[in-house]
Design an enzyme around this catalytic site. Structure first.
Site, PDB file in Angstrom:
ATOM      1  N   HIS A  54       4.181  -3.831   4.085  1.00 57.52           N
ATOM      2  CA  HIS A  54       2.862  -3.263   4.363  1.00 57.52           C
ATOM      3  C   HIS A  54       2.703  -2.947   5.840  1.00 57.52           C
ATOM      4  CE1 HIS A  54       1.835  -4.093   0.274  1.00 57.52           C
ATOM      5  NE2 HIS A  54       2.291  -5.320   0.422  1.00 57.52           N
ATOM      6  N   ASP A  74       3.383   3.021  10.433  1.00 60.33           N
ATOM      7  CA  ASP A  74       3.836   4.414  10.392  1.00 60.33           C
ATOM      8  C   ASP A  74       2.580   5.265  10.657  1.00 60.33           C
ATOM      9  OD1 ASP A  74       4.643   6.983   9.782  1.00 60.33           O
ATOM     10  OD2 ASP A  74       5.867   6.368   8.076  1.00 60.33           O
ATOM     11  N   ARG A  89       2.052   8.716   8.946  1.00 57.15           N
ATOM     12  CA  ARG A  89       1.732   8.569   7.526  1.00 57.15           C
ATOM     13  C   ARG A  89       0.263   8.198   7.347  1.00 57.15           C
ATOM     14  NH1 ARG A  89       0.501   3.785   5.167  1.00 57.15           N
ATOM     15  NH2 ARG A  89       0.744   3.596   2.916  1.00 57.15           N
ATOM     16  N   GLU A 110      -1.309   1.901 -16.279  1.00 54.54           N
ATOM     17  CA  GLU A 110      -1.252   2.120 -17.727  1.00 54.54           C
ATOM     18  C   GLU A 110      -2.250   1.227 -18.476  1.00 54.54           C
ATOM     19  OE1 GLU A 110       1.288   1.784 -15.714  1.00 54.54           O
ATOM     20  OE2 GLU A 110       2.265   3.744 -15.866  1.00 54.54           O
ATOM     21  N   GLU A 132      -0.307   7.061  -2.020  1.00 57.96           N
ATOM     22  CA  GLU A 132       0.885   7.283  -1.204  1.00 57.96           C
ATOM     23  C   GLU A 132       2.047   6.889  -2.088  1.00 57.96           C
ATOM     24  OE1 GLU A 132       3.928   6.674   0.205  1.00 57.96           O
ATOM     25  OE2 GLU A 132       3.303   5.238   1.732  1.00 57.96           O
ATOM     26  N   GLU A 190      12.455   6.296  -6.567  1.00 60.33           N
ATOM     27  CA  GLU A 190      11.599   5.133  -6.755  1.00 60.33           C
ATOM     28  C   GLU A 190      10.142   5.458  -6.464  1.00 60.33           C
ATOM     29  OE1 GLU A 190      12.520   1.271  -6.172  1.00 60.33           O
ATOM     30  OE2 GLU A 190      13.877   1.779  -7.762  1.00 60.33           O
ATOM     31  N   HIS A 250       8.628   6.210   8.437  1.00 60.40           N
ATOM     32  CA  HIS A 250       9.440   5.159   7.816  1.00 60.40           C
ATOM     33  C   HIS A 250      10.313   5.712   6.697  1.00 60.40           C
ATOM     34  CE1 HIS A 250       6.262   5.152   4.774  1.00 60.40           C
ATOM     35  NE2 HIS A 250       7.106   4.499   4.003  1.00 60.40           N
TER      36      HIS A 250
END
Lengths: 417, 325
Positions: free
Chosen positions: B18, B24, B27, B102, B116, B125, B265
Site C-alpha cells: 500500500h 507512487d 499514480r 461477486e 486502480e 494479474e 511502480h
C-alpha cells in the site's frame, strides 16, 4: 492489488567480467534448426512453466514458487562466499554420498557430482529443479538426480536411503522458523549415515542497535498525512512488521551481540509436534512412507526447543546515539569432526553484504544512549507456522540511564515474502 | 486491541504494497486530479471503488461531493480502511466492505466506478475482470468509469549490459554449461525501469480498448506493429508500457507509465529478443504479438511474438514465446 506482491526484479550483483565472449550472432532462421529448440520449448512449457500448483486455476503461480524464476537465480552465480565455504566440504566429497535439501538451481550439487561423489540427490520445492536436471544431463553428470517436491514425498524414490553428507541451509531469519528445518531434522533422523555430517550444523543470531530516524519517518510517520488524509491505523501494521532490508553501516550504532545459537544436532527430534496452537500443522507426522524413526537418542529427545526461545542480549553504544531499531543477523557454521580442515563460518558483516538479508524491528520508544552505555534486553521467538517461515517476535529493550532511563517492548510478526 | 501474537498474525497485512502504491505520486495524483477536476460529476452520486485498499480513492470521491461511496477489497486491509474513513469524518458517506465484488449486495446501482486495476503489462494479474463484472452488474446504464480507457505501447530498446548480466552469464557457471537456463530466461519478461537513452525505435501502439464497452474475451489480443530504428543500434528487447486516460469528465487526465518520464511502480515490461536485431537507422522490423491468459492458470499471461526483419546487416524471421507469471 495482487500484482504488487511480485518480488521486484533482482538487482544485479557486482559487474561480472564475462569469461567467454559468447555473442553468438549466427542465427537460426525461424528457430528452425528446429527440433532441438522446439523440443526444449516443450520441456520448458511442461516442466518449469507448468508447475504442479497450476493444475488448480486458483493457484498463485510463481508467488508459490518464486524460486522457479530464472532471473531470481542469477545471484547464485555471484555468490562466491557461499561457494568458497562449500568448496571446503566438496573437495573431500569423492566417493561419498550427498543429499542436498533446498538445492535451488543445483549448482553446488553439480559441483559435488563433478567432484566424483558416489551419489548426489538434490531436492527442492521449486520447479527450478526440473531445469537443473536438464542442465545436469546436458553436462554429462551421471551420478546426480533431482527431485521436485517435499522430502517425505520424494524420499521413497531416492537411489539410496543413507547419506554421508547432508547439505541444507535450514536456518531462518530467526534461526528456527525456516520451513527447511523440518526437512533437515527429518533427514538428520532418518537419512544420515553412521558418521555422516549435516552441513552447516550451527547457526547464531546476532543483535545490533540501529539509529535510523529517517526510516521511521518514512515508514511510520508517513501515514499521518497521506494526500491530506490521516491513516493512523496503518502505523500499527508497520510497527508490528519485521522489515527485511539491508542496513547501511552508518546507521549501526552499537556493538554486535551474539544472542542465541542453535545446533542441528541438538534440536529436538523431527516428529515432535511443533505447533503451539495456531492455525495449521506444519509438521506432517510421518507415518506413511516407511521412514522409520530409528537411532533416536535420549539426547535428541531432550534437545533444544524447536519452537520457542527467550534469550537476553546486551550491546554497547559505539557513540552518543538514539537507537530506534534492532537489527538481527544470522550466520552459519560447519564443524566437521572427521575433517577439521573443512570447517567454515558463513559469517556476518553488519553494514556490509551478508548471506541472508538482515531483519529489523522498530522500537516503540527510541532509546537515547551515551557512547559506551549498555543497551540490554530480551528477545523471544516463537514459531507460528514453520511452513510459511512465520514467527512471532517479542522484544524488550532498555537503556542504562546514561541519558534517560527508558524501557520499551514490542511484538512483531515475521514471515517470508 | 490485544497484543497477542495470534491477533497480530491474523490481522497481518503487508503495509509495503500500500505504501508503494500511495508513494507512487503520479499514480495517486492522476486519480485525485481526475476526480477533483471533475467534481461536478461526483456531486450527489453513488460511487463504487473496486479494490479500495487503504480507501484513498474512496476519500477522494467523498471529498469531491459523492453522496455515497462503497469501497470493496478482499484483503484484510479493509479493517484499516474502515477506521481511516472514520478518522477522516467520512463514515456517513463511505462504506468499506471486505469481500469479493461477486458477492456484493447493493440496494441501488452505482453512477461511477473508480478502480486502480492495472497490473504489470497492464493486464497481468489485473483486476480488470472484476471491474467489468461490477460495471455490468452494478453500473447504471450510463455508468462513468475512472479510468475509462487503456492503451498499450511498444518500442525497441538496446540493453547490452543487462543481456550480459542476465543471459550470457549462464553460458559458463563454474565450468558448467547452464545455457538451458539462458533459454528459459528469455521466456520471462522483466519488470524494470527502462531509461529513455535505451529507446532505439519509434513507439508503436500495441493494443487499446474502451473500458465502457470492452468484454473479458476482448482482452486476449493479437496486434501487428512495425518499428523503425531511430538510430543505428542493436534492438535487444521490446519495451511495453501503458497509459489509462480518464475522459469521463470534461477535463481529461492521463496516467502514463512511459519510460520518458519518472518511473511509476509499474515500471516497464521488457521482452528480450532471442535474436537481437542489428538495425540501421530507418530500417523497419515487423512484429505480431498475441497475448492471452494461460489456459491452466488464467492469472498468467502467455505472449507469443513473431519477428520479421530484413535489414542490411541481418535477416531474422522467428517466433518466440513469453510467459508473464
Amino acid at each position: 492489488m495482487p500484482s504488487r506482491k511480485n518480488p521486484p526484479p533482482y538487482a544485479s550483483g557486482p559487474n561480472h567480467n564475462k569469461k567467454n565472449n559468447n555473442n553468438n550472432k549466427n542465427e537460426k532462421k525461424n528457430n528452425a534448426s528446429g527440433r532441438n529448440a522446439s523440443v526444449e520449448r516443450i520441456i520448458a512449457n511442461e516442466s518449469l512453466l507448468a508447475t504442479e500448483s497450476e493444475k488448480h486455476a486458483t493457484s498463485k503461480s510463481l508467488y508459490g514458487d518464486p524460486g522457479a524464476r530464472i532471473s531470481g537465480n542469477v545471484h547464485n552465480i555471484y555468490d562466491r562466499i557461499r561457494m568458497r565455504a562449500y568448496q571446503s566440504i566438496l573437495k573431500n566429497i569423492k566417493g561419498k554420498s550427498l543429499l542436498h535439501l533446498g538445492c535451488g538451481m543445483g549448482l553446488i550439487s553439480m559441483i559435488a557430482a563433478r567432484s566424483l561423489a558416489s551419489v548426489v540427490v538434490a531436492v527442492d520445492h521449486s520447479a527450478i529443479v526440473d531445469a537443473a536436471q536438464v542442465v545436469a544431463k546436458q553436462n554429462g553428470l551421471q551420478n546426480i538426480s533431482f527431485f521436485h517436491g517435499s522430502l517425505r514425498d520424494v524420499m521413497p524414490q531416492f537411489p539410496l536411503q543413507k547419506f554421508d553428507v547432508i547439505l541444507c541451509e535450514w536456518m531462518g531469519a530467526f534461526l528456527v522458523n525456516d520451513s527447511l528445518l523440518d526437512d533437515a531434522l527429518f533427514a538428520r533422523d532418518n537419512l544420515l549415515a553412521e558418521g555422516g555430517v549435516m552441513c552447516p550444523d550451527g547457526s547464531s543470531i546476532h543483535v545490533v542497535g540501529v539509529s535510523d530516524y529517517a526510516f521511521h519517518l518514512d515508514t511510520v510517520e508517513y501515514w499521518s498525512n497521506v494526500y491530506g488524509f490521516k491513516m493512523e491505523p496503518m502505523k500499527a501494521l508497520v510497527r508490528q512488521e519485521v522489515e527485511t532490508c539491508s542496513v547501511p553501516a552508518a546507521n549501526i550504532a552499537t556493538s554486535t551481540c551474539l544472542a542465541h545459537t542453535v545446533n542441528i544436532a541438538t534440536l529436538k527430534k523431527s516428529i515432535e509436534s511443533d505447533m503451539n496452537g495456531t492455525g495449521s500443522s506444519s509438521n506432517n507426522n510421518n507415518n506413511n512412507n516407511g521412514g522409520e524413526v530409528e537411532g533416536e537418542t535420549a539426547k535428541k529427545m531432550s534437545g533444544q526447543d524447536l519452537n520457542d526461545y527467550t534469550v537476553p542480549f546486551s550491546m554497547r553504544a559505539s557513540r552518543d546515539t538514539t537507537v530506534n531499531y534492532l537489527t538481527f543477523f544470522v550466520d552459519a557454521t560447519f564443524t566437521n569432526p572427521n575433517d577439521p580442515g573443512a570447517n567454515f563460518v558463513l559469517g556476518i558483516r553488519p553494514g556490509g553484504s551478508n548471506l541472508w538479508t538482515e531483519t529489523s524491528v522498530g522500537l516503540p520508544e527510541p532509546l537515547p544512549l551515551r557512547a559506551g552505555e549498555t543497551l540490554s534486553g530480551e528477545l523471544r521467538v516463537r514459531v507460528v507456522d514453520r511452513r510459511r517461515g512465520a514467527a512471532a517476535v517479542d522484544i524488550t529493550a532498555r537503556t542504562d540511564g546514561g541519558v534517560a532511563k527508558v524501557e520499551t517492548s514490542g511484538s512483531y510478526v515475521y514471515q517470508h515474502c | 486491541m490485544s497484543g497477542t501474537g495470534d491477533y497480530y498474525f491474523d490481522s497481518y497485512s503487508h503495509y509495503g504494497i500500500h505504501m508503494e502504491m500511495l508513494k507512487d505520486y503520479h499514480r495517486t495524483t492522476s486519480y485525485r486530479d481526475a476526480i477533483w477536476r471533475n467534481a461536478y460529476l461526483f456531486k450527489d452520486k453513488v460511487v463504487l471503488d473496486v479494490g479500495c485498499g487503504t480507501g484513498i480513492l474512496s476519500m477522494f470521491a467523498a471529498k469531491a461531493g459523492a453522496r455515497k461511496v462503497i469501497g470493496i477489497d478482499c484483503s484484510s486491509v479493509a479493517v484499516q480502511a474502515r477506521q481511516i474513513v472514520k478518522d477522516n469524518g467520512f463514515e456517513d458517506v463511505i462504506t468499506i466492505i471486505q469481500g469479493k465484488v461477486e458477492d456484493l449486495q447493493l440496494d441501488e446501482k452505482v453512477d461511477i466506478i473508480i478502480s486502480e486495476w492495472m497490473g504489470y503489462f497492464l493486464l497481468y494479474e489485473s483486476m480488470l475482470n472484476t471491474v467489468l463484472y461490477a460495471r455490468d452488474k452494478w453500473g447504471t446504464p450510463d455508468v462513468k468509469l475512472f479510468p475509462d480507457g487503456a492503451n498499450m505501447y511498444v518500442c525497441g530498446i538496446s540493453d547490452e549490459q543487462y543481456k550480459q548480466e542476465r543471459f550470457d552469464v549462464w553460458d559458463d557457471v563454474q565450468g558448467f554449461d547452464f545455457s538451458y537456463f539462458k533459454r528459459l530466461s528469455y521466456i520471462e519478461p522483466l519488470i524494470d525501469t527502462v531509461s529513455r537513452e535505451q529507446i532505439a525505435t519509434n513507439t508503436a501502439s500495441l493494443f487499446s480498448f474502451d473500458i465502457n464497452t470492452v468484454r473479458e474475451e476482448d482482452l486476449a489480443f493479437t496486434s501487428e506493429f512495425t518499428l523503425a530504428a531511430a538510430r543505428s543500434d542493436c534492438v535487444d528487447a521490446l519495451c511495453v508500457h501503458f497509459d489509462t486516460p480518464f475522459t469521463a469528465g470534461h477535463e481529461a487526465v492521463v496516467l502514463s507509465t512511459t519510460p520518458l518520464t519518472a518511473p511509476t511502480h509499474w515500471r516497464q515490461t521488457v521482452l528480450y529478443l532471442h535474436n537481437p536485431l542489428r538495425m540501421k537507422r530507418g530500417e523497419q522490423a515487423k512484429f505480431r504479438m498475441c497475448c492471452r491468459p494461460n489456459a491452466c492458470n488464467p492469472r498468467d499471461l502467455d505472449i507469443a511474438l513473431h519477428v520479421e526483419f530484413d535489414g542490411e546487416l541481418q535477416s531474422s524471421h522467428y517466433d518466440q514465446d513469453f510467459r508473464l507469471r
